[in-house]
Design a protein around this motif. Sequence first.
Motif, short mmCIF file in Angstrom:
data_model
loop_
_atom_site.label_atom_id
_atom_site.label_comp_id
_atom_site.label_asym_id
_atom_site.label_seq_id
_atom_site.Cartn_x
_atom_site.Cartn_y
_atom_site.Cartn_z
N LYS A 71 0.82 -1.21 0.00
CA LYS A 71 0.00 0.00 0.00
C LYS A 71 0.86 1.26 0.00
CE LYS A 71 -3.84 -2.32 2.31
NZ LYS A 71 -4.56 -2.54 3.59
N LEU A 72 1.97 1.22 0.71
CA LEU A 72 2.89 2.37 0.69
C LEU A 72 3.46 2.58 -0.70
CD1 LEU A 72 4.42 4.50 2.44
CD2 LEU A 72 6.28 2.84 2.56
N PHE A 73 3.85 1.50 -1.36
CA PHE A 73 4.39 1.59 -2.71
C PHE A 73 3.34 2.14 -3.68
CE2 PHE A 73 5.87 -0.04 -6.81
CZ PHE A 73 7.23 0.26 -6.75
N ALA A 74 2.08 1.70 -3.51
CA ALA A 74 1.01 2.21 -4.36
C ALA A 74 0.82 3.71 -4.16
CB ALA A 74 -0.29 1.47 -4.06
N GLY A 92 3.51 5.53 -5.96
CA GLY A 92 3.25 5.55 -7.40
C GLY A 92 2.19 6.56 -7.78
N ALA A 93 1.11 6.63 -6.97
CA ALA A 93 0.06 7.61 -7.26
C ALA A 93 0.60 9.03 -7.17
CB ALA A 93 -1.10 7.41 -6.29
N PRO A 142 2.22 6.15 -17.95
CA PRO A 142 1.43 4.92 -17.78
C PRO A 142 2.09 3.91 -16.84
CG PRO A 142 1.45 5.56 -20.08
CD PRO A 142 2.42 6.46 -19.38
N GLY A 143 3.42 3.81 -16.89
CA GLY A 143 4.11 2.92 -15.96
C GLY A 143 3.96 3.36 -14.51
N PHE A 144 4.01 4.68 -14.28
CA PHE A 144 3.82 5.17 -12.92
C PHE A 144 2.40 4.89 -12.42
CE2 PHE A 144 7.25 8.46 -14.01
CZ PHE A 144 8.24 7.68 -13.46
N ILE A 145 1.42 4.96 -13.32
CA ILE A 145 0.04 4.65 -12.93
C ILE A 145 -0.06 3.17 -12.53
CG2 ILE A 145 -2.33 4.50 -13.78
CD1 ILE A 145 -1.72 6.95 -15.51
N VAL A 146 0.65 2.31 -13.26
CA VAL A 146 0.68 0.89 -12.89
C VAL A 146 1.26 0.73 -11.49
CG1 VAL A 146 1.81 -1.30 -13.43
CG2 VAL A 146 0.73 0.00 -15.24
N TYR A 147 2.29 1.54 -11.15
CA TYR A 147 2.85 1.50 -9.80
C TYR A 147 1.76 1.68 -8.74
CZ TYR A 147 7.94 1.80 -10.63
OH TYR A 147 9.24 1.54 -10.95
N SER A 148 0.81 2.58 -9.02
CA SER A 148 -0.20 2.90 -8.02
C SER A 148 -1.38 1.94 -8.03
CB SER A 148 -0.70 4.33 -8.22
OG SER A 148 -1.36 4.46 -9.47
N LEU A 193 5.06 -3.05 -18.38
CA LEU A 193 5.37 -4.40 -17.90
C LEU A 193 6.51 -4.36 -16.87
CD1 LEU A 193 5.22 -6.31 -21.30
CD2 LEU A 193 3.44 -6.15 -19.55
N SER A 194 7.49 -3.52 -17.12
CA SER A 194 8.59 -3.39 -16.17
C SER A 194 8.10 -2.81 -14.85
CB SER A 194 9.68 -2.50 -16.76
OG SER A 194 10.73 -2.31 -15.84
N ALA A 195 7.21 -1.81 -14.93
CA ALA A 195 6.65 -1.22 -13.72
C ALA A 195 5.89 -2.25 -12.90
CB ALA A 195 5.74 -0.05 -14.08
N ALA A 196 5.16 -3.14 -13.59
CA ALA A 196 4.45 -4.21 -12.89
C ALA A 196 5.43 -5.12 -12.15
CB ALA A 196 3.61 -5.02 -13.88
N ALA A 197 6.57 -5.41 -12.79
CA ALA A 197 7.57 -6.26 -12.14
C ALA A 197 8.14 -5.59 -10.89
CB ALA A 197 8.69 -6.58 -13.13
N PHE A 198 8.47 -4.31 -10.99
CA PHE A 198 9.00 -3.60 -9.83
C PHE A 198 7.94 -3.45 -8.74
CE2 PHE A 198 12.07 -1.75 -13.03
CZ PHE A 198 13.17 -2.42 -12.55
#
Length: 488
Positions: free
Chosen positions: A133-136, A139-140, A242-248, A296-301
């Motif tokens: 949740k902190l990582f999300a 990302g947001a 878009p990758g940063f949005i995946v982070y969140s 895809l890379s953002a999802a992995a991280f």
Amino acid sequence: MGAEQQVRSRNRLAAALARGPVEVLDFFLPLWAGAGLGASPAAIGALTALETLVSFLVRPIAGALADRYDRGRIAAAGAVLYGLSFAGYAATPSIGFAYGAAVLGGAGGALFWVALRARVGEGLADDSSAFSKLFAAEGAGTWIAFVAGIGLVSKIDYRGVFWLGAAACALAAATMLAGGRATVQSDVDAPRFGQVGRRLRPMLALVVLTSMAEAGVALLLLMHLQRGHHLRLGEIAWVFIPGFIVYSALPDHLHGVVGRIGRTRVLALAMTGSAAFAGALSFAPNPVVIAVLWILSAAAFAAAIPVEQAVVAEAAGVSLGKGMGIYESATLLGATIGTFAAGQLYDPDGRWRWACAGAAVLLLAGSLVVRGAVRRVGVEEFPAPPPVNEKEPEPEPEPEEPRSKEKHPLRNWGVHTGLFLAGQAVLAAFGHCWPVELLFGEAHDANWIWNSSGRWPMDLSRIWCFVFVIDTAWTWGALLVKRMRRPY
């Protein structure tokens, strides 16, 4: 809302308020120092290296302070220094004063992130998804700050964006102080730095490797978009957003995967996915493909980093501050190595592709030793479930339980819908919203709909639409199947 839940919410809000401006600063600072201050490449390199060095040196001190004093106040002090650093960049007349701002930023980052992560680790026994949740939240904060920064920089200049960053950090400090002073336990009997470091040693190599790959590949991607594809600042940002949005959006879902298949499998799969991205990056033909690969890379991280943080927090035990100080130092060391190597190896003629291949090989090698590293640290393969309160059995009617469980995927879908609508609204304000153009613009052929519109932000908006449609179909389809299978 209970007191503990309020603390968790404040932790995530502070993380979002601080992380976004810091990421924007890292993106803008080299460009602004060169264009606004007339600094040479050597001076710009020294500026970024100074902040990194100070942050690296202060992190162990921050860890010791976080084990001895109130972590919320330590984090607040770090946020204040962060804010003074932003104000220094905004007001500096020359590169010399910018070095002072870099020192403040390095010290502030060490105090803020070490203390905040240690504070989040306090609640790990009650909520195993605390770091997800902190990582999300981080990302947001990142993608919102990027959208705001890119949209405003042409109107208020870099310095105006830096002043906004200072204001956000002031809000983060106030958020950390909102709950009052926490009870501080003495660390006299707690393990020392050497003991904690020896216990965490097997994981630290993986942490260094992950951060090295993330930072190095991100810098290679940034330079390739700028020099290889000749994109401007705003166009580059739209590839990253878009990758940063995946982070969140993904960490909560991915934490559920951790609970089903275990930490080592998730870490191994995430590192394998990152390796695939690093290898595919060297062959990507255009920025649209690169944006998809970055997602895809953002999802992995998003899968790997919260697991690493949770493992470190559990292994550190009562020495959360020291454990997070060591973890943050390893992260910074990896990022320093990764960015330095990427800068040395990049050239438009093709040598950078070998750097991508090298990163892929290292990540694949790391995926093979994950299981041994986690076992040697001595933490459980699966996150511990929250403790059950046996004093209050709370007999619930049978029909209510399945209904409460069904709300969870819809809540997640509601969050995704809110993010989608907010992001598309921002794109529409800049004239880059694909669904608006499709519905209300002129007629377009099939190539425009499925392949390329000729504008990168519009293409990214289209990809996001496709992802949202798939997410919607998956969520509601799964809910429909559950209802059909339910016995009556």
